[in-house]
Scaffold this motif. Structure first.
Motif, PDB file in Angstrom:
ATOM      1  N   GLU A  30       6.867 -93.784   3.500  1.00 25.00           N
ATOM      2  CA  GLU A  30       6.100 -93.288   4.649  1.00 25.00           C
ATOM      3  C   GLU A  30       7.012 -92.657   5.697  1.00 25.00           C
ATOM      4  O   GLU A  30       6.702 -91.593   6.244  1.00 25.00           O
ATOM      5  CB  GLU A  30       5.290 -94.435   5.259  1.00 25.00           C
ATOM      6  N   LEU A  88       8.252 -89.277   4.439  1.00 22.85           N
ATOM      7  CA  LEU A  88       7.219 -88.244   4.566  1.00 22.85           C
ATOM      8  C   LEU A  88       7.088 -87.768   6.007  1.00 22.85           C
ATOM      9  O   LEU A  88       6.974 -86.557   6.269  1.00 22.85           O
ATOM     10  CB  LEU A  88       5.880 -88.798   4.066  1.00 22.85           C
ATOM     11  N   ASP A 114      -2.761 -90.891   3.398  1.00 22.25           N
ATOM     12  CA  ASP A 114      -2.740 -89.836   2.384  1.00 22.25           C
ATOM     13  C   ASP A 114      -3.526 -88.615   2.844  1.00 22.25           C
ATOM     14  O   ASP A 114      -3.051 -87.469   2.713  1.00 22.25           O
ATOM     15  CB  ASP A 114      -3.337 -90.363   1.072  1.00 22.25           C
ATOM     16  N   GLN A 165      -2.113 -84.744   3.422  1.00 21.81           N
ATOM     17  CA  GLN A 165      -2.696 -83.614   2.693  1.00 21.81           C
ATOM     18  C   GLN A 165      -3.282 -82.574   3.653  1.00 21.81           C
ATOM     19  O   GLN A 165      -3.200 -81.369   3.398  1.00 21.81           O
ATOM     20  CB  GLN A 165      -3.770 -84.129   1.731  1.00 21.81           C
ATOM     21  N   THR A 190       5.327 -83.228  -1.315  1.00 20.49           N
ATOM     22  CA  THR A 190       4.703 -84.471  -0.844  1.00 20.49           C
ATOM     23  C   THR A 190       3.834 -85.171  -1.888  1.00 20.49           C
ATOM     24  O   THR A 190       3.687 -86.391  -1.850  1.00 20.49           O
ATOM     25  CB  THR A 190       3.843 -84.197   0.401  1.00 20.49           C
ATOM     26  N   GLU A 191       3.265 -84.400  -2.827  1.00 20.86           N
ATOM     27  CA  GLU A 191       2.349 -85.023  -3.790  1.00 20.86           C
ATOM     28  C   GLU A 191       3.019 -86.116  -4.631  1.00 20.86           C
ATOM     29  O   GLU A 191       2.448 -87.188  -4.806  1.00 20.86           O
ATOM     30  CB  GLU A 191       1.727 -83.951  -4.693  1.00 20.86           C
ATOM     31  N   LEU A 250       3.389 -89.185  -2.467  1.00 21.16           N
ATOM     32  CA  LEU A 250       2.117 -89.860  -2.207  1.00 21.16           C
ATOM     33  C   LEU A 250       1.658 -90.659  -3.427  1.00 21.16           C
ATOM     34  O   LEU A 250       1.112 -91.751  -3.286  1.00 21.16           O
ATOM     35  CB  LEU A 250       1.049 -88.833  -1.815  1.00 21.16           C
ATOM     36  N   ARG A 256       3.783 -93.730  -3.530  1.00 17.16           N
ATOM     37  CA  ARG A 256       3.324 -94.663  -2.496  1.00 17.16           C
ATOM     38  C   ARG A 256       2.052 -95.383  -2.925  1.00 17.16           C
ATOM     39  O   ARG A 256       1.910 -96.595  -2.719  1.00 17.16           O
ATOM     40  CB  ARG A 256       3.092 -93.916  -1.186  1.00 17.16           C
TER      41      ARG A 256
END
Length: 344
Positions: free
Chosen positions: A141, A144, A164, A168, A181-182, A185, A188
């Protein structure tokens, strides 16, 4: 002739030094870090083995258990004390460390450490796995947030469930950021799923254990704190007094006195850091949330006199003492008022 054997344990090999009762080095060797190999080496020595010693460490409890089952007298030595004693050596090698440990055994200048039971080690392994996954989620987290901040995209204060969707939403117009980032995520989400499974297992384990159920009758003590306390203490009978739990876990003030100089500092931070952290978290929760009790009232009075931080430490220390006494006596937490003092 009585022999004292010092072991300096590493992952693959263990440096061994055998010292006689007269302080003379009888033998030095390097043996595999395995209970069977160390037991064979010890039994081959010519003389009566008075004691085998090693620093408390990752492999020490496994080796201690194996050597003890072979009928040998083994002691785990407090790491901080051994480290302080070995600092006097100008050259540090595994061979010299093993010799130093053997001489500490011969002189009797060491503090023994309790070797935890297998069940206590299993509980600590479970709690350690939970903590590692939890830290992994937090690290992802934070990564990100830092990654998006470089582009002026601020996540802000957001609940775990909407994290999430917020990420996005911020990266929707940038395909490069979507690609970056995908995967994070998804990782995570997987970690959060496994963390939830571990949380359920921890709560179930605490509810099925009568000692943990007893400890959880105290406010602010949940499944994690109860299991941490039980696995750290392991055997409550090893403390002659419940008041010794506070110093053992490092929640008493340190003191440096020499001649005219006498300084009282912060807490010693000796002992189990995981238990100390759990007790401090329980104290913080008790002071700020949930149902009031005589213990919270006592902490509030301390806070008015000495400040919130000192009150939190004092409350954490007292929680540890009371939990130990509850465990020994088999009594639930007394909500109405402080119980009658017990001399133990």
């Amino acid at each position: 002739m009585k022999l004292f054997i010092g072991l300096d344990v590493s992952l693959a090999k263990t440096a061994v030094c055998v010292v006689s009762e007269h302080g003379k080095i009888v033998k030095e060797a390097e043996v595999g870090s395995d209970p069977a190999a160390l037991t064979q080496f010890a039994l081959e020595q010519q003389g009566e083995i008075a004691m085998i010693g090693m620093e408390a460490g990752p492999l020490s409890q496994w080796l201690h258990r194996g050597l003890t089952e072979a009928g040998l007298e083994v002691v785990l030595m407090e790491t901080r004390q051994v480290k302080g004693a070995l600092k006097a050596m100008p050259i540090k090698t595994d061979r010299r460390d093993a010799e130093g440990i053997a001489r500490l055994l011969h002189l009797g200048w060491f503090r023994p450490v309790h070797c935890k039971s297998v069940s206590a080690q299993e509980i600590r392994a479970l709690l350690g796995a939970r903590k590692s996954i939890q830290q992994g989620v937090i690290a992802l987290e934070m990564s990100l947030r830092g990654l998006l901040r470089n582009f002026g995209l601020k996540v802000g204060a957001i609940s775990k469930g909407r994290f999430d969707a917020r990420i996005q939403e911020l990266v929707a117009s940038n395909t490069a950021l979507v690609a970056a980032t995908e995967p994070m995520l998804r990782a995570r989400a997987t970690l959060r799923h496994e963390l939830a499974r571990l949380e359920r297992h921890v709560r179930s384990l605490a509810q099925d254990d009568p000692t943990c159920r007893l400890l959880m009758t105290m406010p602010a003590v949940g499944a994690v704190v109860a299991l941490t306390f039980k696995s750290a203490v392991d055997d409550p009978a090893r403390f002659s007094s419940s008041k010794k739990v506070g110093p053992w876990v490092g929640l008493t003030p340190s003191r440096q006195q020499s001649g005219e100089r006498d300084v009282t500092g912060g807490i010693t931070k000796a002992g189990d850091a995981h238990l100390r952290r759990a007790l401090c978290q329980a104290a913080t929760v008790m002071m700020n949330r949930g149902r009031g009790s005589w213990l919270r009232t006592w902490a509030s009075r301390v806070a008015k006199r000495r400040g919130t931080k000192r009150a939190m430490v004092a409350l954490a220390r007292r929680i540890g003492v009371i939990l130990h006494r509850m465990w020994l006596d088999g009594r639930n937490f007394c909500w109405e008022g402080a119980p009658e003092p017990i001399h133990a």
